[in-house]
Design a protein around this motif. Structure first.
Motif, PDB file in Angstrom:
ATOM      1  N   HIS A   1       1.203  -1.572  -0.150  1.00  0.00           N
ATOM      2  CA  HIS A   1      -0.121   0.392  -0.116  1.00  0.00           C
ATOM      3  C   HIS A   1       0.488   1.206  -0.248  1.00  0.00           C
ATOM      4  CE1 HIS A   1      -2.999  -2.157   0.489  1.00  0.00           C
ATOM      5  NE2 HIS A   1      -2.454  -3.217   2.030  1.00  0.00           N
ATOM      6  N   PRO A   2       1.680   1.928  -0.887  1.00  0.00           N
ATOM      7  CA  PRO A   2       2.159   3.002  -1.393  1.00  0.00           C
ATOM      8  C   PRO A   2       1.588   4.195  -0.706  1.00  0.00           C
ATOM      9  CG  PRO A   2       1.620   1.782  -3.198  1.00  0.00           C
ATOM     10  CD  PRO A   2       1.330   0.872  -2.107  1.00  0.00           C
ATOM     11  N   GLU A   3      -0.010   4.583  -0.936  1.00  0.00           N
ATOM     12  CA  GLU A   3      -0.654   4.938  -1.003  1.00  0.00           C
ATOM     13  C   GLU A   3      -0.604   5.853   0.746  1.00  0.00           C
ATOM     14  OE1 GLU A   3      -3.412   1.761  -0.387  1.00  0.00           O
ATOM     15  OE2 GLU A   3      -1.743   3.031  -1.888  1.00  0.00           O
ATOM     16  N   VAL A   4       0.422   4.369   2.046  1.00  0.00           N
ATOM     17  CA  VAL A   4      -0.239   5.118   3.299  1.00  0.00           C
ATOM     18  C   VAL A   4       1.368   6.322   3.418  1.00  0.00           C
ATOM     19  CG1 VAL A   4       0.224   3.732   5.617  1.00  0.00           C
ATOM     20  CG2 VAL A   4      -1.151   2.052   3.849  1.00  0.00           C
ATOM     21  N   ALA A   5       0.089   6.962   4.282  1.00  0.00           N
ATOM     22  CA  ALA A   5       1.418   7.566   4.190  1.00  0.00           C
ATOM     23  C   ALA A   5       1.363   8.142   5.792  1.00  0.00           C
ATOM     24  CB  ALA A   5       0.972   9.345   3.895  1.00  0.00           C
ATOM     25  N   VAL A   6       0.476   8.039   6.907  1.00  0.00           N
ATOM     26  CA  VAL A   6       0.839   7.898   8.548  1.00  0.00           C
ATOM     27  C   VAL A   6       0.597   6.709   8.821  1.00  0.00           C
ATOM     28  CG1 VAL A   6      -1.608   9.622   8.504  1.00  0.00           C
ATOM     29  CG2 VAL A   6       0.252   9.672  10.669  1.00  0.00           C
ATOM     30  N   ALA A   7       0.396   6.702  10.825  1.00  0.00           N
ATOM     31  CA  ALA A   7       0.776   5.748  11.139  1.00  0.00           C
ATOM     32  C   ALA A   7      -0.289   6.034  12.306  1.00  0.00           C
ATOM     33  CB  ALA A   7       1.389   4.259  11.074  1.00  0.00           C
ATOM     34  N   TRP A   8      -0.810   5.141  12.848  1.00  0.00           N
ATOM     35  CA  TRP A   8      -0.862   5.309  14.416  1.00  0.00           C
ATOM     36  C   TRP A   8      -0.646   4.060  15.426  1.00  0.00           C
ATOM     37  CZ3 TRP A   8      -4.572   8.726  11.660  1.00  0.00           C
ATOM     38  CH2 TRP A   8      -4.132   9.885  11.766  1.00  0.00           C
TER      39      TRP A   8
ATOM     40  N   HIS B   1       9.982   6.787   9.150  1.00  0.00           N
ATOM     41  CA  HIS B   1      10.461   7.816   8.219  1.00  0.00           C
ATOM     42  C   HIS B   1      11.364   7.978   6.741  1.00  0.00           C
ATOM     43  CE1 HIS B   1      11.270  12.152   6.808  1.00  0.00           C
ATOM     44  NE2 HIS B   1       9.544  12.626   7.568  1.00  0.00           N
ATOM     45  N   SER B   2      12.704   7.557   8.083  1.00  0.00           N
ATOM     46  CA  SER B   2      13.473   8.031   7.101  1.00  0.00           C
ATOM     47  C   SER B   2      13.238   6.885   5.678  1.00  0.00           C
ATOM     48  CB  SER B   2      14.753   7.567   7.373  1.00  0.00           C
ATOM     49  OG  SER B   2      15.289   8.446   8.708  1.00  0.00           O
ATOM     50  N   PHE B   3      13.372   5.833   5.910  1.00  0.00           N
ATOM     51  CA  PHE B   3      13.142   4.438   4.890  1.00  0.00           C
ATOM     52  C   PHE B   3      12.054   4.104   4.011  1.00  0.00           C
ATOM     53  CE2 PHE B   3      16.849   3.477   8.212  1.00  0.00           C
ATOM     54  CZ  PHE B   3      18.572   3.342   6.643  1.00  0.00           C
ATOM     55  N   LEU B   4      10.884   4.907   4.793  1.00  0.00           N
ATOM     56  CA  LEU B   4       9.765   4.355   4.271  1.00  0.00           C
ATOM     57  C   LEU B   4       8.942   5.308   4.123  1.00  0.00           C
ATOM     58  CD1 LEU B   4       8.941   0.632   6.283  1.00  0.00           C
ATOM     59  CD2 LEU B   4      10.037   0.808   5.067  1.00  0.00           C
ATOM     60  N   GLY B   5       8.816   5.873   4.332  1.00  0.00           N
ATOM     61  CA  GLY B   5       8.722   7.541   4.328  1.00  0.00           C
ATOM     62  C   GLY B   5       6.907   7.594   4.272  1.00  0.00           C
ATOM     63  N   ILE B   6       6.797   6.978   6.013  1.00  0.00           N
ATOM     64  CA  ILE B   6       5.675   6.727   6.611  1.00  0.00           C
ATOM     65  C   ILE B   6       5.757   7.576   7.800  1.00  0.00           C
ATOM     66  CG2 ILE B   6       3.982   5.108   7.518  1.00  0.00           C
ATOM     67  CD1 ILE B   6       4.967   2.969   5.678  1.00  0.00           C
ATOM     68  N   THR B   7       4.871   8.799   8.103  1.00  0.00           N
ATOM     69  CA  THR B   7       4.935   8.962   9.583  1.00  0.00           C
ATOM     70  C   THR B   7       4.228   8.161   9.879  1.00  0.00           C
ATOM     71  OG1 THR B   7       4.868  11.023   8.759  1.00  0.00           O
ATOM     72  CG2 THR B   7       4.090  11.116  10.110  1.00  0.00           C
TER      73      THR B   7
END
Length: 216
Positions: free
Chosen positions: A83-90, A104-110
């Motif tokens: 799911h490359p559209e995923v941008a944020v995870a809690w 954040h550095s390797f996957l671009g996910i906050t």
């Protein structure tokens, strides 16, 4: 299909992560089971990633012994690929620390953590995290998932996926769920005004940089 049925975008940009330790039956071998010192459970651990309505995006089963932040790297990596559209995870505080910077550095996910309340004693419903806690309760309604009986980890993942498929098929046979008119009591109230637009990343925006060492 469930999200489209409810009038939502078919892809979500936000997910919630959590894990659940369950006891392993005698059919679970020693090579695929461990002891969770925090929950005092000898068995396996289920790692879930769900959207804002509790629908699953990733299911992974591991030994119960590793800390949540260790298998979370593999989970986030596979989630990023599928799911490359995923941008944020809690997630809860167990997913904090170096995992936040790595994600954040390797996957671009906050990756954002939702800590416990200062005056919390025992279980309490927390913002964002209640959605994945509810999804865990859904899979526990299937008696087969109350305890892990499977010899192979892949079979355990299949049973959890099977439970979610049954749930989603039932959702598709019912009228669409209307959106909430009022926010959940534990969710922060958003300030009045025009909401910010959400940009969906439908394609892979960049190459994923692997860590210099093997993921553990």
């Amino acid at each position: 299909m469930v999200r489209v049925h409810d009038g939502l975008n078919p892809r979500t940009v936000a997910v919630i992560l959590d894990s659940q330790s369950v006891r392993g039956a005698e059919t679970v071998g020693q090579d695929t089971r461990g002891f969770d010192g925090g929950k005092l459970i000898n068995g396996r651990k289920r790692h879930l990633a769900v959207d804002m309505r509790g629908m699953p995006l990733a299911v992974m089963v591991t030994k119960a012994s590793p800390h949540d932040s260790i298998p979370a790297r593999d989970q986030l990596f596979h989630l990023r690929l599928a799911h490359p559209e995923v941008a944020v995870a809690w997630a809860d505080s167990a997913y904090g620390g170096t995992l936040v910077d790595w994600s954040h550095s390797f996957l671009g996910i906050t990756l954002k953590t939702v800590p416990r309340r200062k005056d919390q004693d025992g279980f309490a419903v927390l913002a964002k995290r209640w959605r994945v806690e509810r999804a865990i309760s859904w899979i526990m309604r299937a008696r087969r998932n109350v305890r892990d009986y499977e010899r192979l980890i892949s079979h355990s993942e299949a049973h959890i996926t099977w439970t979610f498929i049954t749930l989603m098929v039932r959702r598709l046979t019912r009228p669409p769920r209307p959106p909430r008119t009022t926010p959940h009591p534990v969710e922060p109230v958003k300030a009045a005004g025009k909401p910010k637009p959400i940009r969906l990343r439908m394609r892979q925006p960049q190459m994923i940089r692997l860590a210099p060492t093997t993921l553990r």
